[in-house]
Enzyme design. Sequence first.
Site, PDB file in Angstrom:
ATOM      1  N   SER A 174       0.843  -1.205   0.000  1.00 36.96           N
ATOM      2  CA  SER A 174       0.000   0.000   0.000  1.00 36.96           C
ATOM      3  C   SER A 174       0.869   1.243   0.000  1.00 36.96           C
ATOM      4  CB  SER A 174      -0.871   0.047   1.250  1.00 36.96           C
ATOM      5  OG  SER A 174      -1.598  -1.122   1.389  1.00 36.96           O
ATOM      6  N   ARG A 228       1.633   4.439  -2.822  1.00 36.02           N
ATOM      7  CA  ARG A 228       1.423   5.847  -2.468  1.00 36.02           C
ATOM      8  C   ARG A 228       2.719   6.646  -2.534  1.00 36.02           C
ATOM      9  NH1 ARG A 228      -2.392   2.545  -0.520  1.00 36.02           N
ATOM     10  NH2 ARG A 228      -4.462   3.338   0.022  1.00 36.02           N
ATOM     11  N   ARG A 273     -13.468  -5.948 -12.141  1.00 30.62           N
ATOM     12  CA  ARG A 273     -13.699  -5.407 -10.802  1.00 30.62           C
ATOM     13  C   ARG A 273     -14.475  -4.086 -10.874  1.00 30.62           C
ATOM     14  NH1 ARG A 273      -8.201  -7.194  -8.866  1.00 30.62           N
ATOM     15  NH2 ARG A 273      -8.190  -5.752  -7.143  1.00 30.62           N
ATOM     16  N   SER A 287     -13.965   1.102   2.789  1.00 35.54           N
ATOM     17  CA  SER A 287     -12.965   0.852   1.746  1.00 35.54           C
ATOM     18  C   SER A 287     -11.904   1.943   1.761  1.00 35.54           C
ATOM     19  CB  SER A 287     -13.640   0.800   0.373  1.00 35.54           C
ATOM     20  OG  SER A 287     -12.662   0.967  -0.638  1.00 35.54           O
ATOM     21  N   GLN A 291      -9.594   2.214  -0.372  1.00 31.06           N
ATOM     22  CA  GLN A 291      -9.334   2.672  -1.744  1.00 31.06           C
ATOM     23  C   GLN A 291     -10.284   3.808  -2.130  1.00 31.06           C
ATOM     24  OE1 GLN A 291      -9.527  -0.848  -4.159  1.00 31.06           O
ATOM     25  NE2 GLN A 291      -7.456  -1.491  -3.610  1.00 31.06           N
ATOM     26  N   ASP A 343      -5.832 -10.260   6.228  1.00 34.06           N
ATOM     27  CA  ASP A 343      -4.919 -10.905   5.285  1.00 34.06           C
ATOM     28  C   ASP A 343      -4.015 -11.927   5.966  1.00 34.06           C
ATOM     29  OD1 ASP A 343      -5.808  -9.688   3.007  1.00 34.06           O
ATOM     30  OD2 ASP A 343      -4.455  -7.970   3.201  1.00 34.06           O
ATOM     31  N   LYS A 394     -11.347 -13.712  -1.036  1.00 33.09           N
ATOM     32  CA  LYS A 394      -9.978 -13.208  -1.261  1.00 33.09           C
ATOM     33  C   LYS A 394      -9.422 -13.873  -2.527  1.00 33.09           C
ATOM     34  CE  LYS A 394      -9.239 -10.362   2.133  1.00 33.09           C
ATOM     35  NZ  LYS A 394      -8.691  -9.025   1.905  1.00 33.09           N
ATOM     36  N   ARG A 428     -10.333 -18.586   1.185  1.00 32.38           N
ATOM     37  CA  ARG A 428      -9.232 -18.925   2.106  1.00 32.38           C
ATOM     38  C   ARG A 428      -9.673 -19.848   3.239  1.00 32.38           C
ATOM     39  NH1 ARG A 428      -5.806 -13.367   2.003  1.00 32.38           N
ATOM     40  NH2 ARG A 428      -4.572 -13.978   0.185  1.00 32.38           N
ATOM     41  N   ARG A 477      -0.512 -16.429  -0.013  1.00 30.90           N
ATOM     42  CA  ARG A 477      -0.493 -16.477   1.461  1.00 30.90           C
ATOM     43  C   ARG A 477      -0.691 -17.906   1.978  1.00 30.90           C
ATOM     44  NH1 ARG A 477       0.116 -11.258   2.634  1.00 30.90           N
ATOM     45  NH2 ARG A 477      -1.205  -9.757   1.544  1.00 30.90           N
TER      46      ARG A 477
END
Length: 777
Positions: free
Chosen positions: A367, A371, A467, A512, A514, A660, A687, A691, A732
């Site tokens: 993330s 940025r 998406r 969210s 985002q 996560d 995810k 998961r 993961r």
Amino acid sequence: MRCEPACDMPCQIRFAPREVLLQCEPGAFVMPEPLFNRIAVIGLGLIGGSFAAAARKNGLAASIVAGSRSARTLEQGIALGVVDEGSQDLAEAVKGADLVFVSTPVSAMGKVLSALKPGLSRTAIITDGGSVKGNVITAARESLGEHVSRFVPGHPIAGKEKSGVGAADADLYRDHRVILTPTEATDPAATARVRAIWTAMGAEVLQMAPDYHDQVLAETSHLPHLLAFSLVDTLARQGDSTEIFRYAAGGFRDFTRIASSDPLMWHDIFRENKAALLQSLDLFSDGISRFRQAVSDDDSDALMGIMTRANSARAHFMAMNGRTSYTRAHHSGDDTTMTDSSNANPTFVVTPGGRLTGRVRVPGDKSMSHRSIMLGSLAEGVTRVEGFLEGEDALATLQAFRDMGVVIEGPHNGQVTIHGVGLLGLKAPGKPLYMGNSGTSMRLLTGLLAGQAFDVELTGDASLSKRPMERVARPLRDMGAQITTGNEGRPPVRIRGGQPLKGIHYDLPMASAQVKSAVLLGGLYAEGETSVTEPAPTRDHTERMLGGFGYDVRRDGATSALTGGGTLTACKLEVPADISSAAFFLVGASIAEGSELTLPHVGINPTRTGVIDILKLMGADIRLENQRDAGGEPVADIVVKSAPLKGIDIPEELVPLAIDEFPAIFIAAACAEGDTILRGAEELRVKESDRIQVMADGLAALGVDHEVFEDGIRISGGPFAGGEIQSHGDHRIAMSFAMASLRASGPITINDCANVATSFPGFAQLAAHAGLNLEVK
Ligand code: NAP
């Protein structure tokens, strides 16, 4: 056809080595009927000879005949066993052939086709291997008459610097591309047959329009050859050329290798592809003039801009070729020729036992890597970033800003230098910005670009293209942006430039980070105040990093606000290590007796530290040392020692803060005493994989007792075995089960581990360095 008296089965192996023939058992080598009965190769040089040899080796024709100018070539071809017979009379050579392959120089094709035409049978298919297609098609139209509908133009992208039938190689085309350029007049059935023979030779067949072929080849093959010839000639004509060449270093040799190719053939190609070659030469002349100007003006930014763009374009091209199986370099005189050797999808094999010790620096936070590029680009001055995650998603963001004229050096070992252009300094990109698979890039950039002066389009790969994007487009439209999305609100996103934005207050309908970030980034360009209130805490990296770049962000409970029209000031930024990546090591060191591990500079943003809280509740020995601030983000060195873990009911309020990290936490639960129960985590089912189910399947493979709920799982800790795990491409899951080996009683094999490299480059090496017995197969 029979190979040995002992064998009464029909077979096609008479060209196999003698040992094979002697070992032949009746029926053992029976092969299907060949694709063609009789192949005529006209022009028996490197390309034609290799075609004949490949057809022979793969049993693709009952007989092969050559037509060539010189008797010597024909004799040599027969002596080498490449062809059965030959004729200097081309019409004679093609008699009875159902496939004719023409591989003379392109400039001779018109004459050659006219000469062979009288011998063609009514159904013969004709194809060629010429490096230029437009002129060959014109020649075929003029020479072949009614046979032209069965002429399938082709070009194998393979070659060598040697020529002549003596250089023929039956494997020249294996794992190489062949481009077919059929026209409207070409019978599709003929194209299919030609495609089939190339495929049987091991080539990958592509199809494209002839003009496009000539343009692409002019740029990627003909221009570089012309430049190599020209550079060597230019230097050789200067004074004492032996002096120059004596000191010529590896770079000169690398760059000019292709000037060793056959001058006659290239002379031919340059003339035959004149229009396209001139066009690409003009393009290159513009580029070299810009380069010259930058050198003469001492324009350091322009120079770095050209070279960093070239560097990244080449890296992208190499990576792309890696994925599409083009990695083993092959010496080539004509076109770039590389073949497959890539290991597309590795398997982890982890043997049990071991402990984790030492210092492990896990990769930078994703993330924040995104940025850092965005805000560094919009800042005034030069921002230096360390610890940047060189994964594909963050690289997509980086490339987008390069495409908008920002000079960005690196990344080299996580270091990136961004020459900021200020909030109003971005330039219109020449093409749509490609975001790959990165939803963060697309959503945040939609906000950031809503207030620019230029139009822009954002596209992504197949999965990103499914998406939802309306969730960011809607509030930005309320601010005055003109944004359209594709079908059902999905990418591509098109943004109309020059729209004045006005600040709004937005109550986020969903939690969210985002969407919140997109609105705030749009707010940088809006008149007045923009504020966002979130229904539940989400990651606040955008707010914190804006603060790190000196932008005033006001925070009051669940609301963040800023006023447009300010400036961002460049800074030095050390991207914290990603706590999601650290989580595997936190679990590994906790469960493996005798472990003591330090994870330096890990981000401990309170919206991300659920995993530490949960592991501590289970009894883990985790200490945060040296807590400090890095560009507005709290970071610490985490020290973790092995400790006996106990099962717990995971508090639901911690679930969103560790969403996560649950695959790793499940492994901790399998090693804990008693039951661990997770509820309220239905989000885990959507995810990268489901998961809950995929982890449950893996736990079952190791014999761990568990019970699956719709929104969670119960895991009963205890000893467990080794086994085979399907990670379903979920990075993961793969890394979590790798850690499970520290306590398993047998080896664990984890399949489908390719995606580990994108989220955690170097995981296998780091884990092995820390003490995991991991092998990548
Ligand atoms: P090569 O080894 O020099 O062979 C050329 C062949 O064409 C020889 O058999 C020669 O016959 C014959 N030939 C030459 N001039 C002729 C003429 N005026 N009339 C009739 N026959 C003539 O060349 P190559 O490398 O195989 O190239 C053949 C074709 O493949 C060219 O169109 C080239 O563009 C294309 N191609 C080459 C490469 C590469 O890397 N070399 C790659 C892809 C495509 P004799 O031996 O009897 O004189």
